[in-house]
Design a protein around this motif. Structure first.
Motif, mmCIF file in Angstrom:
data_model
loop_
_atom_site.group_PDB
_atom_site.id
_atom_site.type_symbol
_atom_site.label_atom_id
_atom_site.label_comp_id
_atom_site.label_asym_id
_atom_site.label_seq_id
_atom_site.Cartn_x
_atom_site.Cartn_y
_atom_site.Cartn_z
ATOM 1 N N HIS A 353 -7.426 -3.655 -2.323
ATOM 2 C CA HIS A 353 -6.185 -3.986 -1.632
ATOM 3 C C HIS A 353 -6.141 -5.444 -1.180
ATOM 4 O O HIS A 353 -5.083 -5.934 -0.780
ATOM 5 C CB HIS A 353 -5.954 -3.024 -0.469
ATOM 6 C CG HIS A 353 -5.715 -1.624 -0.928
ATOM 7 N ND1 HIS A 353 -4.519 -1.199 -1.457
ATOM 8 C CD2 HIS A 353 -6.554 -0.550 -1.005
ATOM 9 C CE1 HIS A 353 -4.600 0.068 -1.805
ATOM 10 N NE2 HIS A 353 -5.832 0.482 -1.546
ATOM 11 N N ARG A 384 -7.356 4.383 -8.020
ATOM 12 C CA ARG A 384 -6.077 4.873 -8.560
ATOM 13 C C ARG A 384 -5.687 6.201 -7.910
ATOM 14 O O ARG A 384 -4.514 6.435 -7.607
ATOM 15 C CB ARG A 384 -6.166 5.024 -10.076
ATOM 16 C CG ARG A 384 -6.231 3.684 -10.823
ATOM 17 C CD ARG A 384 -6.185 3.908 -12.319
ATOM 18 N NE ARG A 384 -6.283 2.671 -13.078
ATOM 19 C CZ ARG A 384 -5.261 1.862 -13.343
ATOM 20 N NH1 ARG A 384 -4.043 2.159 -12.877
ATOM 21 N NH2 ARG A 384 -5.440 0.767 -14.057
ATOM 22 N N CYS A 387 -3.820 6.294 -4.425
ATOM 23 C CA CYS A 387 -2.393 5.989 -4.316
ATOM 24 C C CYS A 387 -1.623 7.304 -4.247
ATOM 25 O O CYS A 387 -1.416 7.962 -5.268
ATOM 26 C CB CYS A 387 -1.916 5.155 -5.501
ATOM 27 S SG CYS A 387 -0.138 4.852 -5.495
ATOM 28 N N THR A 389 1.369 7.573 -2.307
ATOM 29 C CA THR A 389 2.710 7.346 -1.764
ATOM 30 C C THR A 389 3.775 8.079 -2.573
ATOM 31 O O THR A 389 3.675 8.190 -3.800
ATOM 32 C CB THR A 389 3.038 5.838 -1.732
ATOM 33 O OG1 THR A 389 4.367 5.662 -1.238
ATOM 34 C CG2 THR A 389 2.935 5.215 -3.113
ATOM 35 N N LYS A 394 6.785 1.819 -5.189
ATOM 36 C CA LYS A 394 5.536 1.316 -4.616
ATOM 37 C C LYS A 394 4.326 1.812 -5.411
ATOM 38 O O LYS A 394 3.387 1.051 -5.677
ATOM 39 C CB LYS A 394 5.418 1.755 -3.157
ATOM 40 C CG LYS A 394 4.192 1.201 -2.441
ATOM 41 C CD LYS A 394 4.172 1.650 -0.983
ATOM 42 C CE LYS A 394 2.926 1.116 -0.281
ATOM 43 N NZ LYS A 394 2.872 1.584 1.141
ATOM 44 N N ALA A 395 4.362 3.088 -5.801
ATOM 45 C CA ALA A 395 3.248 3.656 -6.572
ATOM 46 C C ALA A 395 3.113 2.948 -7.911
ATOM 47 O O ALA A 395 2.000 2.617 -8.349
ATOM 48 C CB ALA A 395 3.464 5.152 -6.783
ATOM 49 N N LEU A 398 1.570 -0.489 -7.408
ATOM 50 C CA LEU A 398 0.125 -0.437 -7.167
ATOM 51 C C LEU A 398 -0.644 -0.198 -8.466
ATOM 52 O O LEU A 398 -1.671 -0.841 -8.728
ATOM 53 C CB LEU A 398 -0.198 0.669 -6.158
ATOM 54 C CG LEU A 398 0.058 0.350 -4.685
ATOM 55 C CD1 LEU A 398 -0.058 1.607 -3.842
ATOM 56 C CD2 LEU A 398 -0.925 -0.705 -4.189
ATOM 57 N N GLN A 399 -0.148 0.742 -9.265
ATOM 58 C CA GLN A 399 -0.829 1.034 -10.523
ATOM 59 C C GLN A 399 -0.771 -0.171 -11.462
ATOM 60 O O GLN A 399 -1.754 -0.484 -12.155
ATOM 61 C CB GLN A 399 -0.207 2.269 -11.195
ATOM 62 C CG GLN A 399 -0.344 3.552 -10.398
ATOM 63 C CD GLN A 399 -1.781 4.053 -10.251
ATOM 64 O OE1 GLN A 399 -2.713 3.539 -10.872
ATOM 65 N NE2 GLN A 399 -1.971 5.067 -9.418
#
Length: 480
Positions: A353, A384, A387, A389, A394-395, A398-399
């Protein structure tokens, strides 16, 4: 009734297709004894879960069993003969034959005073659950089910042949087995079983850490561990064997909104299992990854702080969590390798993060890979899976960011041997260049060069020598 008959016939047919069972039954019959397929072997046959191992019970005493199978088996062992069990290997299959048991328990430990019984009915009464208290007499192909295990199997219910209180008082480990079967088979514990587990949770303290760990490991290695974990937590058994998990249930008030850490961790575990299967579908379930997924946030309750305006922070929960995971796994007698790997994954799970939108330098990427070492593939899956959310945008972001990090790792690996980052000079070269003998100063120089390698990547030999000499002069080490 037709359904019952069909299932009985299925077992009979299974026996016909099992020449080893028939051969063994004939030998026992000629010796004047009865032989039964029993327990989990019958249950799994009815569920269509064929196993490479078979469990039998018989009226023959252990010494007689040894005599009957000694010339028939490819290998015979008598390690469990004091408990009435003789093991046999035949044509690659492992068979265990146990004399009828009618044990009594002191209800202080879990080791019974072994008493051999005289009837299959008495033997089945002392079994843990009714779905494991069915048998097939092999000579006559007769199905024996005095506790209606077939109905329990059809309804996917875990109940006990005797009362749950009697069963669990005899052997408290059966409460953990109930949770394990809930995970492995997708069965639901009967209300009276849940009541007994709840009121008798403290009895599990009679069981050794090694046996508790073995059941927890089997539970976690199931296709869906969640029902088993929920049963442990809901009955209070979790507080006795893995208190950090129920300890993640945080109260959420209306002014400080955040995820329930317990629910989040169960979701992360499920997602890690999905990644485990999709990434390496033919591999065995990964206990280290699953433990790390379950325990990755155990440090949050101890580090929770409410912020002005309704925010919540969990600063350094990965550090606290790694320490807590190590302590619990050690108490459960897990191996040093598992303890080290799980605690390291917990420690590293937040590192990604800091990657932001890809601002990490190549040096930071190298450190990420080096710190993960052989755990890198598991760390990828854990991050992974973490995550959870519900915000799809947003997911996806992140991925995508993690995709970018993995791509950078791949690019650096193509140019450098990231899996084996070593200083550009070895210990012998360091000692020769600095005029040192083996000792702490060599280790300091080696560490300096490794940090330099992580920061700048591979150096030309002359550049590495120059940097080493410059550092040694500043540190007043060696000939400088």
């Amino acid at each position: 009734m037709n359904d019952v008959v069909a299932k009985e016939n299925a077992v009979v047919e299974l026996m016909r297709l099992s020449p080893l069972a028939d051969e063994l039954a004939e030998r026992f019959a000629r010796a004047g004894h009865r032989l039964y397929l029993v327990g989990g072997s019958v249950r799994d046959a009815l569920l269509g879960r064929r196993s490479g191992d078979l469990d039998f019970t018989t009226d023959a005493r252990p010494d007689r069993v040894l005599k009957i199978v000694s010339e028939w088996g490819d290998a015979v062992w008598d390690v469990g003969i004091a408990f009435g069990t003789v093991g046999v290997t035949k044509k690659g299959m492992q068979l265990e034959i146990t004399t009828f048991r009618a044990d009594s328990y002191d209800r202080v430990g879990r080791n019974p005073e072994v008493t051999f019984g005289d009837s299959i009915e008495g033997d089945l009464l002392r079994r843990d659950f009714t779905v494991n208290a069915m048998a097939v007499e092999l000579a006559t192909k007769t199905f024996i089910d005095p506790h209606d295990g077939l109905s329990a199997l059809r309804e996917k219910v875990l109940d006990t042949p005797a009362t749950p209180q009697e069963s669990f008082a005899d052997d408290p480990l059966r409460m953990l087995r109930a949770a394990r079967f809930a995970a492995q088979l997708g069965f639901t514990a009967a209300p009276r079983v849940i009541d007994a587990m709840t009121s008798m949770a403290s009895e599990i303290d009679r069981i050794t850490a090694e046996r508790v760990q073995a059941e927890l490991s089997k539970l976690l290695l199931a296709d869906d561990p969640r029902p088993g974990l929920e049963l442990l937590v809901d009955t209070g058994l979790g507080e006795r064997v893995l208190p950090e998990v129920p300890g993640m249930r945080l109260a959420i008030d209306e002014h400080h909104q955040h995820k329930d850490v317990y629910e989040h961790s169960l979701t992360v575990l499920a997602q890690a299992i999905d990644l485990e299967k999709s990434h390496e579908p033919t591999s065995e379930p990964d206990l280290i990854l699953r433990l790390a997924a379950l325990l990755h946030d155990v440090g949050k309750p101890a580090t929770r702080e409410f912020q002005p305006g309704g925010g919540v922070s969990f600063h350094h929960h990965e550090v606290v969590g790694a320490r807590m995971a190590r302590k619990r796994l050690r108490a459960l007698k897990f191996s040093k390798e598992i303890i080290d790997d799980v605690s390291q994954l917990v420690f590293l799970h937040l590192r990604f993060h800091g990657y932001g939108k890809g601002e990490w330098t190549d040096s930071a990427v190298r450190r990420y890979v080096t710190d993960a070492g052989p755990l890198l593939t598991r760390l990828h899956k854990l991050v992974r899976a973490d995550c959870t959310t519900r915000n799809r945008r947003k997911a996806a972001a992140l991925q995508a960011t993690y995709d970018d990090l993995e791509a950078r790792i791949a690019t650096l690996k193509a140019k450098e041997d990231l899996d084996r980052v070593r200083p550009d000079l070895n210990g012998e070269q360091i000692m020769e260049l600095l005029g040192l003998k083996p000792g702490p100063d060599v280790g300091k120089a080696w560490k300096f060069l490794k940090e330099l390698r992580l920061d700048r990547g591979p150096l030309e030999h002359d550049d590495a020598v120059a940097e080493l000499k410059k550092w040694a002069a500043e540190q007043e080490i060696g000939n400088f």
